[in-house]
Scaffold this motif. Structure first.
Motif, mmCIF file in Angstrom:
data_model
loop_
_atom_site.group_PDB
_atom_site.id
_atom_site.type_symbol
_atom_site.label_atom_id
_atom_site.label_comp_id
_atom_site.label_asym_id
_atom_site.label_seq_id
_atom_site.Cartn_x
_atom_site.Cartn_y
_atom_site.Cartn_z
ATOM 1 N N UNK A 554 0.837 -1.199 0.000
ATOM 2 C CA UNK A 554 0.000 0.000 0.000
ATOM 3 C C UNK A 554 0.875 1.253 0.000
ATOM 4 N N UNK A 555 2.077 1.134 0.582
ATOM 5 C CA UNK A 555 3.010 2.257 0.570
ATOM 6 C C UNK A 555 3.457 2.628 -0.836
ATOM 7 N N UNK A 556 3.540 1.633 -1.724
ATOM 8 C CA UNK A 556 3.887 1.908 -3.125
ATOM 9 C C UNK A 556 2.806 2.795 -3.749
ATOM 10 N N UNK A 557 1.551 2.434 -3.512
ATOM 11 C CA UNK A 557 0.438 3.219 -4.056
ATOM 12 C C UNK A 557 0.463 4.630 -3.473
ATOM 13 N N UNK A 558 0.660 4.701 -2.149
ATOM 14 C CA UNK A 558 0.642 6.007 -1.478
ATOM 15 C C UNK A 558 1.750 6.910 -2.007
ATOM 16 N N UNK A 559 2.925 6.334 -2.253
ATOM 17 C CA UNK A 559 4.038 7.131 -2.784
ATOM 18 C C UNK A 559 3.704 7.719 -4.145
ATOM 19 N N UNK A 560 3.127 6.906 -5.014
ATOM 20 C CA UNK A 560 2.777 7.376 -6.360
ATOM 21 C C UNK A 560 1.664 8.415 -6.313
ATOM 22 N N UNK A 561 0.688 8.182 -5.425
ATOM 23 C CA UNK A 561 -0.417 9.138 -5.300
ATOM 24 C C UNK A 561 0.064 10.453 -4.698
ATOM 25 N N UNK A 562 0.940 10.374 -3.687
ATOM 26 C CA UNK A 562 1.494 11.590 -3.081
ATOM 27 C C UNK A 562 2.300 12.385 -4.103
ATOM 28 N N UNK A 563 3.078 11.672 -4.923
ATOM 29 C CA UNK A 563 3.851 12.366 -5.952
ATOM 30 C C UNK A 563 2.930 13.094 -6.916
#
Length: 711
Positions: A554-563
């Motif tokens: 889920x951290x992978x998704x969050x990183x991309x969404x935050x970017x």
């Protein structure tokens, strides 16, 4: 067996021998027929059998093409030769057939010969099938785009790592009351006793491919310099490229002996002086004292995003004599970096600034990049720059008791004693800094701050940048049209050694990439930002089937969404970027619910706050790092939580750890920071100890005729 007994009694031993000869002949025919089929299959797949491969003595593309053509012709020649051998053997078998046998005996002999031929053919076919599959794997690996995807994929383990869980448990038991520690051990032991390995997350064929790659000695599997992919290249070509780089006598020199003992003495002398002068205390002295004496090892990564695929040298300093000193210097010097107005902290701060900028009609966006900054940084000038910064640093005494001269003495030692091994040969770097040393990035950054200050102050009005923003060696500018070359020439003249050289890239159709952003000039002169992906970007992220805990996925998704939220400046572009993210992650196996959950969490911004409050209410009694095994790690986490122990998960068995081994292998005697076991040759007793020194040095203190040390 009864057949030959009957034949011998009726027709004599000579007839039996003739039938045995026929049997051997038809078995040869069966083997050659399968060999012919195997060779045809190789030809159809464009594969050269191992026995026909030719080593290329000249490392040029033309020579390799000649070798490939010769190998192809050899495959065709082998087909012709094998076919002729089969024809010869078929004629021989006709002559060997017995005509003196009666009808019944001939029928039994023919049936026996047919069975032998089929049996031999089946065995040979199976052997060739396995061989062909292995060749196909190797061939397909070489024919792919030279990089495998998902290097961080963690393959499920076949065996639970019991020892690592037990070590993790024991590491925190000393912090618990005796009864709690005993109870924790019991629960962890019970959990491990019933634990079972998870279901495999890769197919049988993929495991076969991994095993084939692990055993393949002709190729190097490496991590790419940038981007989430693995580079597969010919080992000889890789080593030839590295040695060509090391033949640059202005940067590297070969050493005839290991300089570690001499360098260690110099460092110890400096540390003893600083301790005597009360500039470092006993604990700092022990931390910086070079107990481990590992020779640094160099390897290279391939820049697949640049033309010609150049290589970047990286030196692994871990466990070397200067590693702890380099880390300590990095902590002292770090606050000096980024204090100028031209420094870019990250893409988010850049995006915030760029949205407020307007570009005039006569201006353009431009970027400059330093060629091999680390290896071209002039050490002498960099040390002068850093000393000047330390002399003017009013907060230095708050971070350390060292004065500027002391810090420079240590820094000069670290920067002038850069050495490493590659394929058994030790080299010394005589110019520049080595990527891999903790302090090198700070040294290069501080030098670049001096260089940019000089460049901007001395540039003429017709090429002076209206905007200059830098992140390490990447520079973004707004300059006048047609002034790019003049500014580049000016930048290249600043370094007194002449080694620092800049390349430039002008905007194309009003667009220019910088870091992971794409800056777009709008018609009114304002700017908008998008997410930038290099041409070599694979859209491969951590696969959802990987053996990683859910929160990391889920951290992978969050990183991309935050970017996306932090970089993309317009709502329409954000929607388009979100579609790209969802499509890429869907291909990596991410279900829709995972994307929706993270999006909702970002919108609410509640989970992090709840977690923060919870942690503040219940302080942890300790922390353990567990190897992640699906089902087992979660259960262990719940057990540790009951006793107030925090847990962190680390992946095991990743593609990188399985395939990527670019550095020279260390001999067991060169290993440091280990627990060792020295068994006695005469009895069943053994000596168990721990050392931070090289094991070979420690073992010499114990080794005699009665001991045979093992790791």
């Amino acid at each position: 067996m009864h057949l030959f007994t009957d034949i011998r009694s009726r027709y004599g031993q000579h007839t039996v021998k003739s039938i045995r000869d026929l049997e051997n002949t038809v078995k040869k025919i069966a083997r050659y027929q399968q060999h012919l089929t195997f060779t045809h299959r190789c030809k159809d797949n464009g594969i050269t059998p191992s026995s026909l491969r030719i080593s290329c003595p000249i490392n040029t593309e033309k020579a390799r093409n000649i070798i490939r053509k010769a190998e192809k012709d050899l495959v065709g020649e082998r087909i012709w030769v094998v076919r002729n051998k089969i024809n010869v053997l078929e004629r021989k078998s006709e002559l060997q057939k017995q005509k003196t046998l009666n009808t019944d005996d001939r029928h039994h002999v023919d049936l026996h010969i047919v069975n032998k031929r089929e049996s031999e053919g089946t065995k040979t076919k199976q052997r060739h099938k396995v061989k062909l599959e292995r060749l196909k794997v190797k061939h397909e690996t070489k024919q792919k785009s030279n990089y495998l995807t998902e290097p961080d994929l963690s393959v499920s383990v076949d065996k639970i790592p019991h020892e690592e869980y037990i070590v993790a448990c024991e590491s925190v038991c000393s912090k618990l009351p005796t009864e709690d520690a005993k109870s924790l051990r019991t629960e962890i032991a019970g959990m491990l006793k019933s634990a079972k390995p998870p279901k495999s997350n890769i197919s049988k064929q993929e495991r076969v491919a991994l095993n084939a790659l692990k055993k393949e000695k002709e190729i190097m599997v490496m991590g790419a310099d940038k981007g989430k992919c693995i580079v597969v290249q010919n080992k000889k070509e890789y080593e030839s490229k590295v040695k060509e780089m090391l033949n640059d006598h202005n940067t590297y020199e070969k050493l005839t002996k290991d300089p570690t003992p001499g360098y260690k003495r110099k460092l110890v002398e400096i540390l003893k002086r600083l301790k005597t002068e009360n500039k470092i205390n006993e604990s700092q002295y022990r931390l910086l004292y070079p107990t481990a004496e590992n020779t640094p090892r160099m390897y290279c990564t391939t820049k697949i995003h640049k033309q010609g695929n150049p290589i970047r040298p990286i030196v692994d300093y871990t466990g070397s004599i200067g590693y702890q000193t380099s880390k300590a210097l990095a902590e002292i010097l770090a606050p000096l970096v980024g204090t100028t107005e031209h420094h870019v902290v990250n893409s988010k701060s850049l995006a915030e600034e760029m949205t407020a900028i307007m570009i005039d009609d006569g201006d353009i966006l431009n970027s400059h990049d330093v060629v091999s900054l680390f290896t071209n940084t002039p050490i002498e000038k960099a040390l002068d720059v850093i000393k000047d910064r330390l002399l003017n640093d009013k907060t230095l005494n708050q971070r350390t008791n060292l004065n500027p001269d002391d810090a420079i003495a240590l820094l000069e030692f670290i920067c002038t004693t850069t050495y490493f091994s590659f394929r058994g040969q030790i080299y010394r770097q005589i110019f520049g800094a080595a990527m891999g040393s903790p302090v090198s990035a700070i040294l290069a950054n501080l030098f670049m701050e001096w260089l940019e200050r000089e460049a901007i102050a001395t540039s003429s009005l017709d090429c002076k940048p209206k905007l200059w923003r830098r992140y390490v060696d990447d520079v973004l500018e707004i300059i006048q049209k047609d002034s790019t070359q003049k500014l580049t020439d000016h930048l290249n003249s600043i370094d007194p050694t002449g080694n620092i050289k800049f390349t430039f890239e002008e905007d194309h159709q009003g667009k220019i990439p910088f870091l992971d952003t794409l800056i777009v000039r709008k018609e009114d002169g304002s700017l908008k930002l998008l997410v930038y992906r290099k041409k070599t970007h694979t859209d491969q992220y951590l696969n959802f089937q990987s053996q990683h805990p859910l929160h990391q996925k889920l951290g992978v998704i969050r990183t991309l969404m935050d970017r996306m939220e932090n970089i993309v400046t317009e709502e329409a572009d954000k929607k388009e970027e979100e579609v790209k993210i969802r499509n890429a992650l869907r291909k990596c196996g991410y279900p829709k619910w995972s994307l929706d959950r993270v999006k909702q969490q970002i919108k609410n911004k509640q989970p992090k706050q709840r977690k923060k409050n919870k942690e503040s209410e219940t302080p942890s009694k300790g922390m353990v790092v567990l190897p992640y095994v699906e089902g087992v790690a979660e259960q262990a986490q719940r057990i540790f939580k009951k006793y107030g122990i925090s847990t962190a998960m680390r992946p095991t068995n990743t593609l990188k750890s399985i395939l990527v081994h670019p550095k020279d292998k260390k001999d067991i005697t060169q290993t440091s920071d280990i627990v060792y076991d020295i068994p006695c040759k005469s009895c069943k007793k053994s000596y168990i100890g721990e050392t931070g020194r090289q094991f070979g040095v420690k073992a010499c203190l114990y080794y005699d005729d009665n001991y045979n040390y093992t790791r």
